[in-house]
Design a protein around this motif. Sequence first.
Motif, short mmCIF file in Angstrom:
data_model
loop_
_atom_site.label_atom_id
_atom_site.label_comp_id
_atom_site.label_asym_id
_atom_site.label_seq_id
_atom_site.Cartn_x
_atom_site.Cartn_y
_atom_site.Cartn_z
N UNK A 105 85.84 38.16 24.05
CA UNK A 105 85.90 39.03 22.87
C UNK A 105 86.09 38.27 21.58
N UNK A 106 86.68 37.07 21.67
CA UNK A 106 86.87 36.22 20.49
C UNK A 106 85.67 35.31 20.26
N UNK A 107 84.62 35.47 21.09
CA UNK A 107 83.39 34.71 20.87
C UNK A 107 83.27 33.42 21.66
N UNK A 108 84.22 33.14 22.54
CA UNK A 108 84.14 31.91 23.35
C UNK A 108 83.23 32.12 24.55
N UNK A 109 82.55 31.05 24.97
CA UNK A 109 81.77 31.07 26.21
C UNK A 109 82.75 30.83 27.35
N UNK A 110 82.92 31.81 28.19
CA UNK A 110 83.87 31.72 29.30
C UNK A 110 83.29 32.36 30.54
N UNK A 111 83.84 31.96 31.66
CA UNK A 111 83.47 32.62 32.91
C UNK A 111 84.64 32.56 33.86
N UNK A 112 84.65 33.53 34.73
CA UNK A 112 85.66 33.61 35.77
C UNK A 112 85.28 32.61 36.86
N UNK A 113 86.25 31.86 37.37
CA UNK A 113 85.95 30.94 38.45
C UNK A 113 87.18 30.22 38.94
N UNK A 114 87.06 29.71 40.15
CA UNK A 114 88.14 28.96 40.81
C UNK A 114 87.65 27.54 41.01
N UNK A 115 88.24 26.59 40.26
CA UNK A 115 87.79 25.20 40.32
C UNK A 115 88.04 24.55 41.67
N UNK A 116 88.84 25.18 42.52
CA UNK A 116 89.10 24.61 43.84
C UNK A 116 88.05 25.01 44.87
N UNK A 117 87.14 25.91 44.49
CA UNK A 117 86.11 26.38 45.41
C UNK A 117 84.83 25.57 45.25
N UNK A 118 84.33 24.99 46.34
CA UNK A 118 83.09 24.22 46.31
C UNK A 118 81.92 25.04 45.75
N UNK A 119 81.84 26.31 46.13
CA UNK A 119 80.74 27.15 45.70
C UNK A 119 80.70 27.30 44.19
N UNK A 120 81.86 27.32 43.57
CA UNK A 120 81.93 27.46 42.12
C UNK A 120 81.16 26.34 41.43
N UNK A 121 81.37 25.11 41.86
CA UNK A 121 80.73 23.96 41.22
C UNK A 121 79.22 23.95 41.43
N UNK A 122 78.78 24.52 42.55
CA UNK A 122 77.34 24.57 42.83
C UNK A 122 76.61 25.46 41.83
N UNK A 123 77.31 26.39 41.20
CA UNK A 123 76.69 27.33 40.27
C UNK A 123 76.59 26.80 38.84
N UNK A 124 77.19 25.67 38.56
CA UNK A 124 77.24 25.15 37.19
C UNK A 124 76.19 24.06 36.96
N UNK A 125 75.74 23.89 35.73
CA UNK A 125 74.75 22.85 35.41
C UNK A 125 75.43 21.48 35.25
N UNK A 126 76.02 20.98 36.31
CA UNK A 126 76.81 19.75 36.22
C UNK A 126 75.97 18.52 35.88
N UNK A 127 74.71 18.51 36.29
CA UNK A 127 73.86 17.36 36.01
C UNK A 127 73.68 17.16 34.50
N UNK A 128 73.83 18.24 33.73
CA UNK A 128 73.67 18.18 32.27
C UNK A 128 74.99 18.07 31.53
#
Length: 137
Positions: A23-46
Motif C-alpha cells: 500500500x505504501x508502493x513497495x514491491x513486496x511478496x509473501x514468502x518463506x526464505x527457508x523453503x526451496x520452492x520459494x527460491x525457484x520462483x524468483x529471477x535469481x539469475x538476474x
Amino acid sequence: MTDAGYQALGVDLDPVAIRRLAGEGFRVRYGDVTEQEFWAELPLAETRWIVLAVPYGRILLTETDPRGGFLTAIRTHRFGGRVAITARDDDEARHLADGGLVDLILYPFDEAALSAARQIADRDEEHQGLASRGTAA
C-alpha cells in the motif's frame, strides 16, 4: 535502495506487513526464505544482491550448518550474485561469515544506535540554540 536506482523486492512472512508495504508502493511478496520452492520462483539469475535481514538463529544457513540451508538453497537455484546478512555482534558475524558464502555483514543495531545518537544530539543542539535565544523548545 530504490532511491539509489536499484530495483528491490521485499519478502516477508507477515501478510499484514505485505499489505501495508504494498500500500505504501513497495514491491513486496509473501514468502518463506527457508523453503526451496520459494527460491525457484524468483529471477535469481538476474539478481545482483540478496539482503537477508532475518534474525540470527531463525533460519538455516547451510546444509552443514545445523541451522540449515538458506545459502545452499540460493546457490542451488543459480544465484550468482552477492549476499548481505545482518548480525547483532562480531561473534555472530564471524559465525555467519564462516565458509565464505556471505559477502557483506550488516550491523543494523549499531547503525540504529548511531542514528539515534545523532538525532538526539541534533535535537539537543536545536533546543540549546532556542534556549540561548530565550525561546523554549
